[in-house]
Design a protein around this motif. Structure first.
Motif, PDB file in Angstrom:
ATOM      1  N   SER A 127      31.644  66.509  23.081  1.00 49.98           N
ATOM      2  CA  SER A 127      31.091  65.232  23.553  1.00 49.98           C
ATOM      3  C   SER A 127      30.240  64.551  22.469  1.00 49.98           C
ATOM      4  O   SER A 127      29.534  65.209  21.712  1.00 49.98           O
ATOM      5  N   SER A 128      30.311  63.209  22.454  1.00 50.21           N
ATOM      6  CA  SER A 128      29.494  62.474  21.473  1.00 50.21           C
ATOM      7  C   SER A 128      28.309  61.794  22.141  1.00 50.21           C
ATOM      8  O   SER A 128      27.641  60.972  21.507  1.00 50.21           O
ATOM      9  N   VAL A 129      28.008  62.121  23.422  1.00 47.29           N
ATOM     10  CA  VAL A 129      26.981  61.329  24.117  1.00 47.29           C
ATOM     11  C   VAL A 129      25.652  61.293  23.376  1.00 47.29           C
ATOM     12  O   VAL A 129      24.987  60.263  23.381  1.00 47.29           O
ATOM     13  N   ASP A 181      25.030  61.355  20.111  1.00 47.52           N
ATOM     14  CA  ASP A 181      25.107  60.390  19.002  1.00 47.52           C
ATOM     15  C   ASP A 181      25.326  58.972  19.514  1.00 47.52           C
ATOM     16  O   ASP A 181      24.999  58.005  18.825  1.00 47.52           O
ATOM     17  N   ASP A 182      25.907  58.851  20.701  1.00 44.18           N
ATOM     18  CA  ASP A 182      26.229  57.524  21.228  1.00 44.18           C
ATOM     19  C   ASP A 182      24.991  56.699  21.549  1.00 44.18           C
ATOM     20  O   ASP A 182      25.106  55.496  21.823  1.00 44.18           O
ATOM     21  N   ALA A 183      23.807  57.306  21.512  1.00 44.13           N
ATOM     22  CA  ALA A 183      22.575  56.531  21.707  1.00 44.13           C
ATOM     23  C   ALA A 183      22.523  55.372  20.711  1.00 44.13           C
ATOM     24  O   ALA A 183      21.980  54.311  21.009  1.00 44.13           O
ATOM     25  N   GLU A 188      32.567  62.690  28.034  1.00 46.09           N
ATOM     26  CA  GLU A 188      33.036  62.866  26.657  1.00 46.09           C
ATOM     27  C   GLU A 188      32.268  61.934  25.735  1.00 46.09           C
ATOM     28  O   GLU A 188      31.963  62.270  24.596  1.00 46.09           O
ATOM     29  N   ASP A 189      32.024  60.740  26.247  1.00 49.55           N
ATOM     30  CA  ASP A 189      31.293  59.771  25.434  1.00 49.55           C
ATOM     31  C   ASP A 189      30.808  58.621  26.305  1.00 49.55           C
ATOM     32  O   ASP A 189      31.073  58.583  27.515  1.00 49.55           O
ATOM     33  N   VAL A 190      30.135  57.694  25.676  1.00 53.66           N
ATOM     34  CA  VAL A 190      29.528  56.575  26.388  1.00 53.66           C
ATOM     35  C   VAL A 190      30.598  55.668  27.018  1.00 53.66           C
ATOM     36  O   VAL A 190      30.361  55.047  28.045  1.00 53.66           O
ATOM     37  N   HIS A 191      31.768  55.637  26.434  1.00 51.95           N
ATOM     38  CA  HIS A 191      32.838  54.781  26.971  1.00 51.95           C
ATOM     39  C   HIS A 191      33.299  55.295  28.323  1.00 51.95           C
ATOM     40  O   HIS A 191      33.486  54.539  29.270  1.00 51.95           O
ATOM     41  N   GLU A 192      33.471  56.609  28.392  1.00 50.12           N
ATOM     42  CA  GLU A 192      33.890  57.217  29.656  1.00 50.12           C
ATOM     43  C   GLU A 192      32.785  57.027  30.696  1.00 50.12           C
ATOM     44  O   GLU A 192      33.043  56.669  31.848  1.00 50.12           O
ATOM     45  N   SER A 209      41.196  50.283  24.274  1.00 45.92           N
ATOM     46  CA  SER A 209      41.181  51.726  24.110  1.00 45.92           C
ATOM     47  C   SER A 209      39.797  52.068  23.605  1.00 45.92           C
ATOM     48  O   SER A 209      39.089  51.209  23.075  1.00 45.92           O
ATOM     49  N   ARG A 210      39.394  53.307  23.783  1.00 47.26           N
ATOM     50  CA  ARG A 210      38.096  53.677  23.208  1.00 47.26           C
ATOM     51  C   ARG A 210      38.116  53.500  21.698  1.00 47.26           C
ATOM     52  O   ARG A 210      37.093  53.263  21.073  1.00 47.26           O
ATOM     53  N   ASN A 211      39.320  53.627  21.132  1.00 46.46           N
ATOM     54  CA  ASN A 211      39.400  53.579  19.669  1.00 46.46           C
ATOM     55  C   ASN A 211      39.006  52.219  19.101  1.00 46.46           C
ATOM     56  O   ASN A 211      38.264  52.137  18.116  1.00 46.46           O
ATOM     57  N   ASP A 212      39.497  51.131  19.709  1.00 48.77           N
ATOM     58  CA  ASP A 212      39.072  49.826  19.182  1.00 48.77           C
ATOM     59  C   ASP A 212      37.652  49.499  19.634  1.00 48.77           C
ATOM     60  O   ASP A 212      36.891  48.877  18.891  1.00 48.77           O
ATOM     61  N   HIS A 213      37.289  49.960  20.843  1.00 48.32           N
ATOM     62  CA  HIS A 213      35.936  49.641  21.316  1.00 48.32           C
ATOM     63  C   HIS A 213      34.853  50.387  20.545  1.00 48.32           C
ATOM     64  O   HIS A 213      33.792  49.829  20.272  1.00 48.32           O
ATOM     65  N   VAL A 214      35.106  51.637  20.194  1.00 45.74           N
ATOM     66  CA  VAL A 214      34.058  52.347  19.442  1.00 45.74           C
ATOM     67  C   VAL A 214      33.927  51.744  18.038  1.00 45.74           C
ATOM     68  O   VAL A 214      32.834  51.569  17.519  1.00 45.74           O
ATOM     69  N   ALA A 215      35.058  51.371  17.452  1.00 45.77           N
ATOM     70  CA  ALA A 215      35.000  50.772  16.104  1.00 45.77           C
ATOM     71  C   ALA A 215      34.205  49.472  16.153  1.00 45.77           C
ATOM     72  O   ALA A 215      33.413  49.177  15.249  1.00 45.77           O
ATOM     73  N   GLY A 227      45.580  57.052  11.777  1.00 45.06           N
ATOM     74  CA  GLY A 227      45.189  56.699  13.144  1.00 45.06           C
ATOM     75  C   GLY A 227      43.900  57.396  13.535  1.00 45.06           C
ATOM     76  O   GLY A 227      43.381  58.255  12.812  1.00 45.06           O
ATOM     77  N   TYR A 228      43.368  57.024  14.720  1.00 45.77           N
ATOM     78  CA  TYR A 228      42.115  57.627  15.183  1.00 45.77           C
ATOM     79  C   TYR A 228      42.270  59.130  15.405  1.00 45.77           C
ATOM     80  O   TYR A 228      43.270  59.598  15.954  1.00 45.77           O
ATOM     81  N   SER A 229      41.290  59.877  14.959  1.00 44.85           N
ATOM     82  CA  SER A 229      41.163  61.300  15.311  1.00 44.85           C
ATOM     83  C   SER A 229      39.704  61.542  15.624  1.00 44.85           C
ATOM     84  O   SER A 229      38.836  60.823  15.115  1.00 44.85           O
ATOM     85  N   LEU A 230      39.429  62.586  16.404  1.00 44.50           N
ATOM     86  CA  LEU A 230      38.039  62.833  16.789  1.00 44.50           C
ATOM     87  C   LEU A 230      37.170  63.195  15.589  1.00 44.50           C
ATOM     88  O   LEU A 230      35.941  63.155  15.654  1.00 44.50           O
ATOM     89  N   ASP A 231      37.808  63.504  14.480  1.00 41.23           N
ATOM     90  CA  ASP A 231      37.046  63.725  13.242  1.00 41.23           C
ATOM     91  C   ASP A 231      36.174  62.506  12.920  1.00 41.23           C
ATOM     92  O   ASP A 231      35.089  62.641  12.375  1.00 41.23           O
ATOM     93  N   LEU A 232      36.687  61.325  13.257  1.00 43.90           N
ATOM     94  CA  LEU A 232      35.917  60.110  12.964  1.00 43.90           C
ATOM     95  C   LEU A 232      34.605  60.130  13.726  1.00 43.90           C
ATOM     96  O   LEU A 232      33.555  59.761  13.198  1.00 43.90           O
ATOM     97  N   GLN A 233      34.667  60.534  14.979  1.00 41.64           N
ATOM     98  CA  GLN A 233      33.445  60.654  15.782  1.00 41.64           C
ATOM     99  C   GLN A 233      32.424  61.540  15.077  1.00 41.64           C
ATOM    100  O   GLN A 233      31.236  61.250  15.056  1.00 41.64           O
ATOM    101  N   GLU A 234      32.918  62.621  14.508  1.00 35.37           N
ATOM    102  CA  GLU A 234      32.019  63.592  13.873  1.00 35.37           C
ATOM    103  C   GLU A 234      31.410  63.074  12.572  1.00 35.37           C
ATOM    104  O   GLU A 234      30.448  63.640  12.069  1.00 35.37           O
TER     105      GLU A 234
HETATM  106  N1  ARG Z   1      33.483  59.173  21.069  1.00 34.36           N
HETATM  107  C1  ARG Z   1      34.478  58.641  20.213  1.00 34.36           C
HETATM  108  C2  ARG Z   1      33.854  58.288  18.850  1.00 34.36           C
HETATM  109  O1  ARG Z   1      32.673  58.263  18.750  1.00 34.36           O
HETATM  110  C3  ARG Z   1      35.059  57.411  20.836  1.00 34.36           C
HETATM  111  C4  ARG Z   1      36.539  57.288  20.704  1.00 34.36           C
HETATM  112  C5  ARG Z   1      37.231  58.422  21.364  1.00 34.36           C
HETATM  113  N2  ARG Z   1      38.636  58.221  21.390  1.00 34.36           N
HETATM  114  C6  ARG Z   1      39.426  59.162  21.833  1.00 34.36           C
HETATM  115  N3  ARG Z   1      40.676  58.876  21.855  1.00 34.36           N
HETATM  116  N4  ARG Z   1      38.992  60.329  22.189  1.00 34.36           N
HETATM  117  O2  ARG Z   1      34.555  58.054  17.908  1.00 34.36           O
END
Ligand code: ARG
Length: 439
Positions: free
Chosen positions: A23-25, A27-29, A78-82, A105-111, A313-320
Motif C-alpha cells: 500500500s502507498s497510503v 506516502d499518498d499524504a 491500496e492507495d488514496v485513489h481506491e 485509471s489510477r495510472n493517469d490520475h496519480v501522474a 508502461g506503469y508498474s508499481l515500481d513507480l509508486q516506490e
Molecule cells: N499508488 C500508485 C502510485 O502511487 C497509484 C497507481 C496504482 N496503479 C495501479 N495500477 N496499481 O503510483
C-alpha cells in the motif's frame, strides 16, 4: 468509512502482510488533496461531455467538496485513489458514486496528482530561494569591503571580500531558478485522459480536461503520459545538483565557524552545545543541512534507480520511487530556509579574515599582473615576485589596492555594491525577520 480493500474484493481480498507491503497510503499524504482536485475536474468534464448523468456528477462533486484529504489515508486501502472511490460509493451508492471509474485509471490520475503536488513544492522552493537571495544581497552590501582570503585548494589564494563570497551563492540561486523553469513547464503538462496505457473510450477532450485540472498543456502519448516519470527525474536531478553545489558553501561556513579559523560566528539560535564540554558551539543546523544535501543524492539514486529498466508502461515500481522526489524537495525547501536564517543572523569577523589575507600573500597575483601591466612580460614578473616572496622581500600590493580590479563580477567592493544593489532592487525592504546577532 468501511475500509476493507475494495478493488481486490473480487479476488478474495487481501492479507495484512500484502496490504502493508504494497500500500502507498502513507506516502499518498503528499498527493491526497491533488487526487481529490483531479477527480473533481474529471467528473466535471465527464458531465459536460455527457458521458455521465448530470445529477450523479453534481452529487459526486458536492461529496468531493466534503472530503478531507486526510481521511483518505486511514483505511486499509491500496492507495488514496481506491480510498476516494470507495468513499464516494459509500456516501452516494453505486448509482452515483459508481460513475467515477469511467474514463480514468489510477495510472493517469496519480501522474497528474504528482505533477500538481510537485508544482506546489516548486513554488515553495522558489519563494524560499527569493528570500535567501534577498538576505544574501543585504548582507553582501554590508560586507562589501570586508576582505578575506579567497580559497582554492583550501589554501589562501586571492583576496576577495565576504560580500563577494555571498554573491557567489546568489549567482548559484539565480542559475538554479533559471533551470527550474523548464522543469516546471514539464510539470504543467497533463496526463489526464491517457487511461491505463493507451487512452480511454469515454469522449474526453484532453485539452479541456487539462485546463479544468489546472494544467497548461497535454502530454500527448497516452503510454508515456501514464507510465512516464521523466518530469520527476528531471526535477529531482536539478534540485539535487543545486544541493550538491550549495553544500560546498555549507561546508565553508562550518569550517569558518571553528575557533581556529574564527571568521564566522554562528547565530546563537543555530548552535547547540555539548552535554559534557560546556565551551562547545556546534553549528548544528549547518551540519544537518550538509548531511541532508548528501542524503538527497541517495534519494536521487533511488528515484532514478528503482524504475530503471522497468518497461515503459506503469508498474508499481513507480509508486516506490515517488517518495524520493518528495524527500528531495523537502530537503531543498527546508535547507534553503535554514541557510537564509543562518546568513541573516551570522557575524563575520572582517579584521581577522583581512589579517589572514595580508599574512598569506593573497595579493601576489594582483601584484604580478600590475608589474606586467607596466610593461614586463608576465612570466618574468611572476618569477621575480616568486623569488622575492621566498626571500621575504616582496613588495606586495595592499589588500585595498589589490581589490581595485576592473573586471565585471570581480571582488572589487564597488562591483560587489553594484551587484548587490541591483539584486536588492527586486527585494522588499528587510521585513521583521530575525536580525543579525551582535557579537
Ligand atoms: N499508488 C500508485 C502510485 O502511487 C497509484 C497507481 C496504482 N496503479 C495501479 N495500477 N496499481 O503510483
Amino acid at each position: 468509512m468501511n475500509s476493507a480493500p475494495f478493488y481486490r474484493s473480487w479476488i478474495g481480498g487481501s492479507s495484512e502482510l500484502v496490504w502493508r507491503y504494497t500500500s502507498s497510503v502513507r506516502d499518498d499524504a503528499e498527493i491526497a488533496d491533488k487526487v481529490v482536485e483531479v477527480m473533481k475536474a474529471h467528473v466535471r468534464h465527464l458531465a459536460e461531455v455527457g458521458a455521465i448523468p448530470r445529477d450523479a456528477a453534481s452529487a459526486i462533486i458536492s461529496e468531493l467538496e466534503r472530503v478531507e484529504a486526510g481521511e483518505l489515508l486511514g483505511g486499509r486501502f491500496e492507495d488514496v485513489h481506491e480510498a476516494l472511490e470507495k468513499r464516494l460509493i459509500d456516501a452516494l451508492g453505486e448509482s452515483a458514486g459508481g460513475w467515477v471509474g469511467l474514463g480514468r485509471s489510477r495510472n493517469d490520475h496519480v501522474a497528474a496528482a504528482i505533477r500538481l503536488a510537485a508544482l506546489d513544492r516548486v513554488r515553495e522552493l522558489r519563494s524560499a530561494l527569493q528570500t535567501l537571495r534577498c538576505v544574501l544581497a543585504r548582507r553582501a552590501l554590508e560586507y562589501a569591503e570586508c576582505a578575506m582570503p579567497g580559497f582554492t585548494h583550501f589554501q589562501p589564494a586571492q583576496v576577495i571580500t565576504f560580500g563577494h563570497y555571498l554573491l557567489a551563492l546568489d549567482e548559484l540561486a539565480a542559475e538554479f531558478l533559471r533551470v527550474l523553469e523548464p522543469a516546471e513547464s514539464l510539470l504543467r503538462r497533463s496526463p489526464l485522459g491517457a487511461g491505463p496505457a493507451g487512452g480511454v473510450r469515454a469522449p474526453i477532450d484532453r485539452v479541456r480536461l487539462a485546463r479544468l485540472a489546472g494544467f497548461d498543456e497535454v502530454v500527448e502519448n497516452a503510454l508515456y503520459a501514464s507510465g512516464g516519470r521523466f518530469f520527476a527525474f528531471a526535477l529531482a536531478s536539478l534540485v539535487t545538483a543545486f544541493l550538491a553545489e550549495l553544500s560546498r558553501a555549507v561546508d565553508d561556513l562550518v569550517r569558518w565557524s571553528a575557533p581556529m579559523i574564527g571568521y564566522v560566528r554562528a547565530p546563537d539560535r543555530h548552535v547547540s552545545t555539548s552535554s559534557i564540554m560546556p565551551h562547545k558551539r556546534n553549528p548544528v543546523t549547518l551540519e544537518v543541512l550538509r548531511a541532508r544535501c548528501s542524503e538527497a543524492m541517495g534519494h536521487l539514486v533511488a528515484l532514478l534507480g528503482v524504475p530503471a529498466k522497468v518497461g515503459l508502461g506503469y508498474s508499481l515500481d513507480l509508486q516506490e520511487s515517488t517518495r524520493h522526489l518528495w524527500r528531495i524537495l523537502r530537503i531543498a525547501i527546508e535547507g534553503v530556509g535554514v541557510l537564509a536564517d543562518f546568513v541573516e543572523g551570522m557575524h563575520f569577523d572582517c579584521a581577522r579574515a583581512a589579517e589572514d589575507a595580508r599574512q598569506y600573500h593573497t595579493t601576489s597575483a594582483d601584484t604580478a599582473e600590475s608589474i606586467s601591466l607596466s610593461g614586463v612580460p608576465f612570466r618574468q614578473a611572476y618569477f621575480r615576485l616568486a623569488e622575492e616572496i621566498k626571500q621575504g622581500s616582496a613588495g606586495l600590493l595592499s589588500i585595498e589596492e589589490a581589490l581595485r580590479r576592473p573586471t565585471l563580477g570581480s571582488a572589487n567592493p564597488g562591483e560587489v555594491r553594484r551587484a548587490a544593489a541591483a539584486r536588492l532592487a527586486h527585494c522588499e525592504p528587510a521585513r521583521g525577520t530575525a536580525p543579525a546577532e551582535s557579537k
